[in-house]
Every structure is written in C-alpha cells, then in structure tokens.
Design a protein around this motif. Sequence first.
Motif, PDB file in Angstrom:
ATOM      1  N   LYS A 103       0.823  -1.208   0.000  1.00 47.56           N
ATOM      2  CA  LYS A 103       0.000   0.000   0.000  1.00 47.56           C
ATOM      3  C   LYS A 103       0.863   1.267   0.000  1.00 47.56           C
ATOM      4  O   LYS A 103       0.850   2.076   0.922  1.00 47.56           O
ATOM      5  CB  LYS A 103      -0.958  -0.043   1.183  1.00 47.56           C
ATOM      6  N   GLN A 127      -8.631   8.509  -5.243  1.00 52.97           N
ATOM      7  CA  GLN A 127      -9.448   8.605  -4.033  1.00 52.97           C
ATOM      8  C   GLN A 127      -9.489   7.264  -3.289  1.00 52.97           C
ATOM      9  O   GLN A 127      -9.519   7.231  -2.049  1.00 52.97           O
ATOM     10  CB  GLN A 127     -10.866   9.075  -4.383  1.00 52.97           C
ATOM     11  N   HIS A 128      -9.484   6.168  -4.041  1.00 51.33           N
ATOM     12  CA  HIS A 128      -9.440   4.839  -3.409  1.00 51.33           C
ATOM     13  C   HIS A 128      -8.135   4.667  -2.645  1.00 51.33           C
ATOM     14  O   HIS A 128      -8.149   4.199  -1.495  1.00 51.33           O
ATOM     15  CB  HIS A 128      -9.582   3.747  -4.467  1.00 51.33           C
ATOM     16  N   TRP A 129      -7.034   5.007  -3.274  1.00 51.80           N
ATOM     17  CA  TRP A 129      -5.732   4.886  -2.591  1.00 51.80           C
ATOM     18  C   TRP A 129      -5.723   5.706  -1.299  1.00 51.80           C
ATOM     19  O   TRP A 129      -5.244   5.237  -0.260  1.00 51.80           O
ATOM     20  CB  TRP A 129      -4.616   5.364  -3.511  1.00 51.80           C
ATOM     21  N   ILE A 130      -6.272   6.900  -1.364  1.00 50.11           N
ATOM     22  CA  ILE A 130      -6.282   7.749  -0.174  1.00 50.11           C
ATOM     23  C   ILE A 130      -7.202   7.179   0.899  1.00 50.11           C
ATOM     24  O   ILE A 130      -6.834   7.093   2.075  1.00 50.11           O
ATOM     25  CB  ILE A 130      -6.712   9.184  -0.550  1.00 50.11           C
ATOM     26  N   SER A 131      -8.404   6.764   0.496  1.00 49.30           N
ATOM     27  CA  SER A 131      -9.365   6.256   1.482  1.00 49.30           C
ATOM     28  C   SER A 131      -8.899   4.962   2.128  1.00 49.30           C
ATOM     29  O   SER A 131      -9.240   4.677   3.284  1.00 49.30           O
ATOM     30  CB  SER A 131     -10.736   6.056   0.822  1.00 49.30           C
ATOM     31  N   GLU A 132      -8.112   4.189   1.389  1.00 47.25           N
ATOM     32  CA  GLU A 132      -7.582   2.940   1.938  1.00 47.25           C
ATOM     33  C   GLU A 132      -6.252   3.143   2.660  1.00 47.25           C
ATOM     34  O   GLU A 132      -5.577   2.185   3.012  1.00 47.25           O
ATOM     35  CB  GLU A 132      -7.405   1.919   0.806  1.00 47.25           C
ATOM     36  N   ARG A 133      -5.883   4.406   2.852  1.00 44.85           N
ATOM     37  CA  ARG A 133      -4.716   4.795   3.638  1.00 44.85           C
ATOM     38  C   ARG A 133      -3.402   4.253   3.063  1.00 44.85           C
ATOM     39  O   ARG A 133      -2.525   3.797   3.797  1.00 44.85           O
ATOM     40  CB  ARG A 133      -4.894   4.388   5.103  1.00 44.85           C
ATOM     41  N   TYR A 134      -3.289   4.320   1.746  1.00 41.09           N
ATOM     42  CA  TYR A 134      -1.997   4.040   1.119  1.00 41.09           C
ATOM     43  C   TYR A 134      -1.013   5.151   1.495  1.00 41.09           C
ATOM     44  O   TYR A 134      -1.408   6.302   1.727  1.00 41.09           O
ATOM     45  CB  TYR A 134      -2.138   3.995  -0.405  1.00 41.09           C
ATOM     46  N   THR A 135       0.248   4.816   1.525  1.00 40.75           N
ATOM     47  CA  THR A 135       1.302   5.789   1.810  1.00 40.75           C
ATOM     48  C   THR A 135       1.758   6.440   0.501  1.00 40.75           C
ATOM     49  O   THR A 135       2.117   5.735  -0.448  1.00 40.75           O
ATOM     50  CB  THR A 135       2.501   5.110   2.497  1.00 40.75           C
TER      51      THR A 135
END
Length: 328
Positions: A204, A225-233
Amino acid sequence: MSKEESRESTLSKILKEQYKVRDLNLIKALVALGEASTHISDLLTNYVSHTYAGTQNKSGDEQLHLDIDCDNAVFDAVRKAGVFSIAVSEETPVETVVSSNEQDQSGTFSLGFDPLDGSSIIDANFSVGSIFGIWPGRGVLGRTGRDQVASAVTLYGPRTTLCIALPHASTDLDRNAVLEVTLTGEKSVWEVSRDFIDIKSSGKIFAPGNLRASNDNEKYNALIQHWISERYTLRYTGGMVPDVYHIFAKSKGVFANVSSEKAKAKLRLLYEVAPMGLIVECAGGLTTHEAFDRSVLDEIIDDLDKRLGVCFGSSDEVKLYKTFMFSG
C-alpha cells in the motif's frame, strides 16, 4: 579492496561469476553503463549553475548544459566499449552510429537511454537518474521492450546505485534476475547491495504521476481517491526514476502515470518505459499500458518519440488499477 580492483573489474566479476551472464559482450556493455553512470555522478556532484544551452530536444524541452553533458558522458562510454552499434537518447533522438567497425556488426547491441531523468527537480537536490535499455543487434525501431537482453537504471542520491535487469535468457541462472550494485570506495568499485530484488504481490504505497490528469479523467480520480481512502502511503517526487525505484527499495507499491484529454502522456517508450518495464517484470511485478490490458514490453517502438501512460508495480496493485481504469 586490492590494488588490482576497479569499477570495471568488480562489476565484470559480479556479472560473470555471481549472475552467470553468458555473453562477454553484454558484460562489457553493462560495464560501460556503469562507467557512464560514474561520470554522470561526478557531473551532478559538481553541478552549480542552472544554465540553459539555448537549444531544445525533439520533445520541445529546453536543454540544460547538464542534460547535454550527461548525454555526452553516455555516448563517450558506449563508443569506448566497442560493443554497441547504435545509440539513441532523449537528448539525441536519432539512431546514431557509435561503432568504429561498420563492416562487422555481429555480437553488438543497440542502446536507448535517458541520460538524466528528473532534470526539472534537480535544483531542489532531489534524487535523479539515468535509464538504459539494451537491444541485441542493430537498431531499435520495430522492436519491443521484450526484445531487450538487459536494462538498467542508475539512481543518484546520497548513494549512487545501479539496478540491472537480466532476463533468464541472458544468464545461466534458472530465473530472471534484478540486482543492485552501489558505487563505493570513493567511487572506485561496485559492490552488490541487493542480490535479488523481488516485488511482493501487494503493497500500500502509491506514486500518482501526472496528477493533473485526474481533473478530467474520472477513472483516474476515482482510483486516487481509493488509494487515499484505503490509507496508502504516498511516495512521490515527480521524477520517474526515484518514484519507481522506491518500489524496488521497498519490494512493493504501485506507480501510475495516466493521461487525459488536457494532460497528455509524457513518458517515452524507448527511453523510459521499456527499460523500466523490464526491470519491474524481471523482479516479479506487472506493467500495463494505461488504457488497455497489455504489458508495456509488448508495445512496438514504431516511433523514437512514442509516448504512453503506464502502471507499474506489485501484481495485485496493477490488477486493482485495471479494475478501476478498464471497467465500463
């Protein structure tokens, strides 16, 4: 280190004995890229003035004197190596003869390269890099990235490292290999710093290139937005080499560079995408064209300036990219 050891001898020994590269000429070719990288490292260390040469490359980019100096460093090294027939670069975008023997082209290679990737971020003292793709024989037009016998990327940061992709057909190993060597001993020798780089199936960490495209590319915006919402670094510098290299360093992650109607694709197949794509796939990752499900290594180099959007990285992360970008 013995007095007899040098950059050339240490890298040659690593490739021949540890990685069992079959072709001695290929070893010479890779050693030449190591020499070019060392010269570029010196140029960067002594870089002070951000001065323009008053010329543009074919892409319309204003050329720094540094861009031209780095380009010359690679051309000088490949001419001295005696195993290249043709070289072509982002700064010199024509198939240029670099062999002194036009009659005998057997056992020689063609090189596509970007001598200084990231010149737009160099004044902030960010890491930058060089990218190299090696094709067998004479010429690169009509070839694909999958035809490469090796590729490499050099990262210039606190250390100078060289990451080399060796498809299994180029060695006597029973696998593809991606290794990293580091320039040590006051730039006098190369040492293996990572013996095998293997990219994990998921991770992630994300690097969203050409972010302005998300303004009018709804699918790309939804993926971000998916990457951000799933708390990717987020790990992103704006330089392709450090951003993709971070995947190699962490053995996981995803890099995307997506275009839109208002933000066109910038990455060049020959100089950047194909060589980096070979490293990613040899390390067990996946690559895809931005708009359809096909490895970038299967894209035909039908124009030296051909550009495309891409996604590179951990296999599950690239598959997630395809889910968002190719649906509907």
